[in-house]
Motif scaffolding. Sequence first.
Motif, PDB file in Angstrom:
ATOM      1  N   VAL A 228      77.181 -39.691  23.063  1.00 55.43           N
ATOM      2  CA  VAL A 228      78.623 -39.356  23.279  1.00 55.43           C
ATOM      3  C   VAL A 228      78.964 -40.229  24.368  1.00 55.43           C
ATOM      4  O   VAL A 228      78.553 -40.369  25.362  1.00 55.43           O
ATOM      5  CB  VAL A 228      78.537 -37.782  23.845  1.00 55.43           C
ATOM      6  N   THR A 229      80.310 -40.810  24.024  1.00 57.61           N
ATOM      7  CA  THR A 229      81.037 -41.707  25.064  1.00 57.61           C
ATOM      8  C   THR A 229      82.450 -41.038  25.199  1.00 57.61           C
ATOM      9  O   THR A 229      82.964 -40.747  24.288  1.00 57.61           O
ATOM     10  CB  THR A 229      81.231 -42.907  24.228  1.00 57.61           C
ATOM     11  N   LEU A 230      82.837 -40.837  26.583  1.00 59.71           N
ATOM     12  CA  LEU A 230      83.912 -40.274  26.857  1.00 59.71           C
ATOM     13  C   LEU A 230      84.661 -41.149  27.510  1.00 59.71           C
ATOM     14  O   LEU A 230      84.433 -41.855  28.479  1.00 59.71           O
ATOM     15  CB  LEU A 230      83.398 -39.101  27.795  1.00 59.71           C
ATOM     16  N   ASN A 231      86.000 -40.759  27.336  1.00 63.42           N
ATOM     17  CA  ASN A 231      87.217 -41.482  28.003  1.00 63.42           C
ATOM     18  C   ASN A 231      88.335 -40.607  27.990  1.00 63.42           C
ATOM     19  O   ASN A 231      88.260 -39.588  27.426  1.00 63.42           O
ATOM     20  CB  ASN A 231      87.231 -42.846  27.335  1.00 63.42           C
ATOM     21  N   PHE A 232      89.381 -40.992  28.965  1.00 67.16           N
ATOM     22  CA  PHE A 232      90.666 -40.246  29.048  1.00 67.16           C
ATOM     23  C   PHE A 232      91.831 -40.811  28.613  1.00 67.16           C
ATOM     24  O   PHE A 232      91.784 -42.151  29.052  1.00 67.16           O
ATOM     25  CB  PHE A 232      90.824 -39.397  30.350  1.00 67.16           C
ATOM     26  N   LEU A 253      86.234 -37.991  23.050  1.00 67.46           N
ATOM     27  CA  LEU A 253      84.814 -38.165  22.785  1.00 67.46           C
ATOM     28  C   LEU A 253      84.217 -38.603  21.513  1.00 67.46           C
ATOM     29  O   LEU A 253      84.651 -38.034  20.519  1.00 67.46           O
ATOM     30  CB  LEU A 253      83.930 -36.810  23.058  1.00 67.46           C
ATOM     31  N   SER A 254      83.842 -39.793  21.592  1.00 63.98           N
ATOM     32  CA  SER A 254      83.092 -40.360  20.404  1.00 63.98           C
ATOM     33  C   SER A 254      81.725 -40.021  20.415  1.00 63.98           C
ATOM     34  O   SER A 254      80.875 -40.080  21.133  1.00 63.98           O
ATOM     35  CB  SER A 254      83.203 -42.187  20.444  1.00 63.98           C
ATOM     36  N   VAL A 255      81.394 -39.280  19.180  1.00 67.30           N
ATOM     37  CA  VAL A 255      80.063 -38.762  18.836  1.00 67.30           C
ATOM     38  C   VAL A 255      79.290 -39.438  17.545  1.00 67.30           C
ATOM     39  O   VAL A 255      79.872 -39.502  16.880  1.00 67.30           O
ATOM     40  CB  VAL A 255      80.011 -37.146  18.583  1.00 67.30           C
ATOM     41  N   ARG A 256      78.284 -39.933  17.862  1.00 68.30           N
ATOM     42  CA  ARG A 256      77.362 -40.801  17.040  1.00 68.30           C
ATOM     43  C   ARG A 256      75.954 -39.785  16.919  1.00 68.30           C
ATOM     44  O   ARG A 256      75.369 -39.732  17.722  1.00 68.30           O
ATOM     45  CB  ARG A 256      77.307 -42.003  16.935  1.00 68.30           C
ATOM     46  N   ARG A 257      75.380 -39.418  15.533  1.00 63.41           N
ATOM     47  CA  ARG A 257      74.230 -38.780  15.344  1.00 63.41           C
ATOM     48  C   ARG A 257      73.099 -39.811  15.065  1.00 63.41           C
ATOM     49  O   ARG A 257      73.432 -40.624  13.796  1.00 63.41           O
ATOM     50  CB  ARG A 257      74.487 -37.582  14.465  1.00 63.41           C
TER      51      ARG A 257
END
Length: 377
Positions: A228-232, A253-257
Amino acid sequence: MALLAYLKSLFILQLLMGFVFVVSGLIINFIQLCTCILWPINRQLYRRINCRLSYSLWSQLVMLLEWWSGTECTLYTDQATVDKFGKEHVIIILNHNFEIDFLCGWTMCERYGVLGSSKVLAKHELLKVPLIGWTWYFLEIVFCKRKWEEDRNTVFKGLDRLKDYPEYMWFLLYCEGTRFTEKKHQISMQVAESKGLPKLKYHLLPRTKGFTTTLQCLKGTVTAVYDVTLNFKDNQTPTLLGIVNGKKYKADLSVRRFSVEDIPDDEQECANWLHKLYQEKDALQEMYNKEGKFPGPTIIPPRRPWTLLNFLFWATLLLSPLINFACGVAVSGSPLLIIGFILFLIVASIAIRRLIGVTEVKKTGSSYGNQEAKKQN
């Protein structure tokens, strides 16, 4: 809207909300203490009860984010990944750049039904923090001093105990070890250069020992790793104090599984995999800074009413006697009672401010980059 914003900024309302959180937290901690008698009799029942008790506390903080400040959270991921949320044990790898990154993680946990059972590899100092550390203790959170020689047995035992956890859990790891600051980043990149590793622009060099150990211990229980990569939006710098004041933020939030089966078993290869992952996270942040968004489709999970209803329950239960008492003090005309009540309010406001201070970037973090940074894994 202006009136609503003004009401949210009123210190007395914030103080009352803080009072509800602190007192309800102490009540919850006491109930958790009472549930300890279940541990030797029925461990799984103890765990299920404590999951719900911790939810009742943490959801009050999520309520602040979702309902009080109205912060929006958008996921950049595919539907196939979302369909697995809350239906498997996973490890979450989240960047540690913002004061409220944990709250954004918790709101996603809440929306997919795993807030009460969420876990974290936490620094040992947090165990001493009232409410937060005490609740985590009853939740079997693994605490570490970040000195591997001292942590080895504690971490292995703590993780091994979670293998049969009855509720789906999201295990959060801040692999960078501490929150991002420019000073820490500069020192971290010196470590990267000395080890011949590619430099990162938006992250600290990940500490691989915690990740490889957690994955090794929970293999067979955990089925996937969520990166999970978070930014605003608009280069916002969110703070918990801003949330308390009702300020609205827009989180992406970019989410990669990644399936656990696709991650190497060998410790060194697993560490290399993590370093490569952080290079990809860096590229995602670079793209976000240029384009204002992450790649891929967007999904906005709806907020649920339970966090608001939970807070209203505690507020109704606790504020009625407080207001009645305050009115009694006011009409009594007793200087001693009035001064005592004012002192209580002052102490309460200081205590709440100190709790908020636990999240502040300038007041938290480790001694990363001093002598210990040279020993980084």
